[in-house]
Design a protein around this motif. Structure first.
Motif: not given
Length: 811
Positions: A719-739
């Motif tokens: 979850a921590l990794y995906f949240v950090k990835a989401a902060s870099i790319s807001s377009e890729d919704y999969s990061n928030n979904e995976n978190a």
């Protein structure tokens, strides 16, 4: 002058007889009190009980030393006895087995228990010398213990009869013995003592002991332990045979009927009452469990592997090991280790068959053929002693002491042939008492022989060779010091195990390293479940990223138990997180293929193979796991997750495997999710999202780290990794979904909803996945109406897993 002559030397004063009898009775009461010693904060009750018995042995030896003149003859006599010679030979052989022991520390831990039992036998024999007439008082004490234990068991049963599942309730009937089978066996060996009181006392005394006998048998029936049924039947059979032999002598039919009725009537009435009670208990149950009425349980006794609860296989394994190690086995107390290779394809996870459920076969496997024969010889000698006592011209109370102690021994023998009483203090106390009573009765009968000259010669010859009471007491006190120390350390370890072992079930350990690293004493090096303690402590060092110290402890754990492969499993995790994939694969493979039914070992191997991008190894692990545990969805789910992690996209073959899994487990939520993930990833591009050029490498590393952590079920870090990835790319919704899914898997439903909302609000996802999981999260939070509405939305978007959840929760 009147002459005065000295009075004649008198026999011992009645006061001395009363004092000695009272002290003996107190000693027996203290030994019997082990039944009421609780676990005192230990993982297993036997830790505090063995420590108590070791202390009691030491105190009894001090008492004998302080009264050495009174017990000089008793010490000499018991050490001249053949039974004692055999028993000491067994102790000596067990001690020598340290040279062949797989785990020498575990051998010592178990050996001191044998020494404790032998010293209890010797102490009781010395104290009982020329006091067989006190058998009635001892029997009365045991009968009262039987009454108290039975009342408590029945009270516990009736308290939960209408509110607790029957199987759970019956399993809870164990008092302070460890489990219900030991409790039932301990009741069986007490039955002859209550029967003796009924046999010898007048009507007023019989009533109380009849109550103890009836309630004891009723408790045995309700506990549903089949081995105790067999033991009770053997006791009854020998008792009836004794009544018939007595009838041949006195020819009094009414006496035969009375004596037989003392046991048969309570037995039959208890059988009838137990069946009624258990039938009534079943009426409160929603479904039938494994335990039923007495007649139903008796019907399951048979000479088949299923009927024997897998005992036949355990016996075959012990016999096979003995064939290959006939001279010296695996070392006393080490069968729990030597048996593991035999069981790796039959026992799930990290469970070990600690015992062969037959003390004779287990002793043979541990000590060789000589050890097994010595243990069996102890029982044979006592049977011979009883027969010779009955044929002697000894007093009737001496003969009855021999017969009824043999009845108790018969109950113990059945338990030794079907279970493992040699490990349990409550059973070993009785073995010491039973054997001491029988040997003392036999020696008393020899004194009563009409021709005593030969005995006098034998005794005079033995006098110089046999140590007197002073030597015995001093030697015993000296020997018991290390025994007390080892039993205390074992008890301390069991206290630590009660704290640490439950924590091992947590995905992230909760106890601080500085507490665990110092909580265990140096001995023993195995837990009561056979796990290496060093490896368990090493896991805490691993979780705290102190990898070198962890590896060192894992290596020590491998030596303590080389057959459980827990250390190899943990070393695979260490090398995995250090990105040493080849080493991780090596140890994960060793661990799993030596324990192919271990769920966690399989999970780790799949994660390592996924990181290694080795689908062939994943396939091999999957087919091995499902060969042993096919009817469990976990193996299929791990396979689908690992393969999808390697391919990074769904394929027709993978979808077909998911469909096959769902045909076996149509409602499994994890498999439904895996199938949907496969469908979602088939032909869908994984790139095209805007990422700043200077952060592309970091972004990819975060996503890869998140997927790796997720594949290892390390959902917190994922979850921590995906949240950090989401902060870099807001377009890729999969990061928030995976978190969000990571938090969902940790059951942090409120936190997962925050990230599902971000996906839903972005309106970039059209597969209904976030709606599905958010709906499930809301239902788990008790918001059923909102959750069901979102599940319907997910269904409308084609998310197939939603249908099953709607059917089961939104009807």
């Amino acid at each position: 002058m009147r002459s005065h002559t000295a009075p004649p030397v008198s026999t011992p004063l009645p006061f001395k007889e009363i004092r000695d009898g009272g002290l003996l009775l107190l000693c027996c009461v203290l030994y019997m009190a082990v039944h009421f010693i609780p676990n005192l904060g230990g993982y297993d009750v036997m830790g505090s009980q063995w420590f108590y018995l070791a202390l009691l042995d030491f105190v009894a030896a001090i008492f004998i030393l302080l009264n050495k003149s009174d017990y000089k003859a008793g010490a000499r006599r018991i050490f001249s006895d053949r039974f004692t010679h055999l028993y000491m030979a067994l102790v000596l052989l067990a001690g020598l087995s340290i040279f062949a022991a797989i785990n020498k520390t575990e051998m010592l831990v178990c050996y001191v228990r044998l020494v404790t039992t032998v010293v209890a036998f010797l102490n009781l024999s010395v104290l009982l010398n020329n006091r067989v007439h006190l058998f009635g008082l001892i029997a009365q004490v045991v009968s009262m213990v039987l009454l108290l234990e039975s009342l408590y068991a029945l009270y516990t049963f009736f308290q939960g009869i209408s509110s607790v599942k029957l199987d759970t309730l019956i399993l809870s009937l164990k008092s302070n013995t460890g489990n219900k089978n030991i409790f039932a066996a301990s009741l069986v060996v007490k039955v002859p003592f209550a029967l003796y009181c009924i046999y010898t006392q007048k009507i007023s005394g019989r009533i109380l002991n009849l109550a103890a006998l009836f309630l004891g048998i009723l408790s045995i029936f309700i506990v549903n332990a089949r081995s105790s049924y067999v033991g009770l039947l053997l006791v009854a059979g020998i008792y009836i045979a004794f009544c018939l032999l007595s009838f041949r002598k006195d020819k009094r039919k009414e006496l035969l009927l009375y004596r037989a009725a003392y046991l048969l009537l309570p037995l039959l009435i208890a059988l009838f009452c137990a069946n009624m009670i258990l039938t009534s208990a079943q009426s409160f149950q929603d479904e039938k469990g494994g335990y039923g009425t007495v007649t139903e349980r008796l019907g399951t006794i048979g000479l088949t592997n299923d009927a024997s609860n897998y005992r036949f296989a355990l016996w075959r394994h012990a016999i096979d090991y003995s064939k290959h190690h006939p001279l010296m086995g695996c070392g006393f107390g080490n069968w729990k280790l030597a048996s593991i290779p035999y069981e790796k394809e039959y026992i799930d996870d990290l469970n070990v068959p600690a015992h062969s459920h037959n003390d004779f076969l287990e002793t043979t496997a541990e000590l060789g053929l000589a050890g097994g024969m010595l243990l069996l010889a102890l029982f044979v000698v006592l049977i011979v002693y009883t027969v010779r006592t009955l044929r002697s011209n000894a007093d009737n109370h001496v003969k009855l002491a021999a017969v009824f102690s043999l009845l108790a021994l018969a109950g113990y023998f059945v338990d030794a042939a079907l279970n493992f009483p040699g490990e349990r203090p409550v059973m070993q106390v009785f073995f010491a008492l039973i054997t001491a009573l029988n040997v003392t009765a036999f020696n008393k009968s020899r004194e009563s022989a009409a021709s005593g000259q030969a005995q006098a010669v034998e005794t005079s010859q033995d006098t110089n060779a046999i140590p007197p009471s002073t030597s015995y007491a001093l030697f015993t006190m000296l020997a018991m010091l290390p025994v007390i120390n080892l039993t205390f350390l074992t008890y301390q370890s069991l206290r630590a195990q009660l704290v640490v072992l439950p924590d091992l079930d947590n995905e992230a350990l909760t106890l601080p390293l500085n507490q665990v690293s110092h909580i265990f004493p140096s001995i023993p090096n195995l837990t009561s479940t056979g796990q290496p303690i060093d490896a368990i402590v090493g896991r805490y060092f691993y979780e705290n990223k102190q990898y070198e110290q962890a590896i060192q402890l894992f290596d020590k754990g491998s030596k303590a138990n080389p057959y459980i492969f827990y250390s190899d499993f943990m070393k695979a995790d260490v090398y995995y997180v250090r990105n040493q994939v080849d080493s991780a694969y090596k140890y994960a493979t060793i661990a799993y293929y030596n324990r192919p039914r271990a769920k966690t070992y399989y999970q780790t191997l799949i994660a390592v193979c996924a990181k290694k991008k080795d689908t062939a190894a994943i396939n091999k692990a999957f087919f091995t796991y499902t060969r042993y545990r096919r009817l469990q969805p976990f193996g299929w789910n791990m396979y689908l997750m690992g393969t999808l992690n390697v391919l990074q996209k769904g394929t027709k073959e993978l979808l077909s495997m998911a469909d096959s899994a769902l045909r076996l487990f149509p409602q499994d939520p994890d498999l439904l999710v895996r199938r949907q993930e496969i469908i979602n990833s088939m032909g869908i591009p994984t790139n095209g999202f805007q990422v700043p050029p200077n952060l592309q490498s970091t972004y990819q590393q975060l996503q890869a780290a998140g997927k790796d952590a997720f594949g290892r079920n390390d959902f917190n870090n994922a979850a921590l990794y995906f949240v950090k990835a989401a902060s870099i790319s807001s377009e890729d919704y999969s990061n928030n979904e995976n978190a969000a899914i990571s938090y969902f898997n940790m059951k942090e439903y409120a936190k997962s909803i925050v990230y599902f909302d971000k996906v839903i609000e972005s309106k970039k996802a059209s597969d209904g996945k976030s709606e599905f999981f958010k709906g499930a999260a809301l239902i788990n939070l008790g918001k059923k109406a909102e959750g069901c509405a979102l599940l319907q939305a997910a269904k409308a978007k084609g998310y197939q897993a939603a249908e099953a959840i709607i059917r089961s929760n939104c009807g």
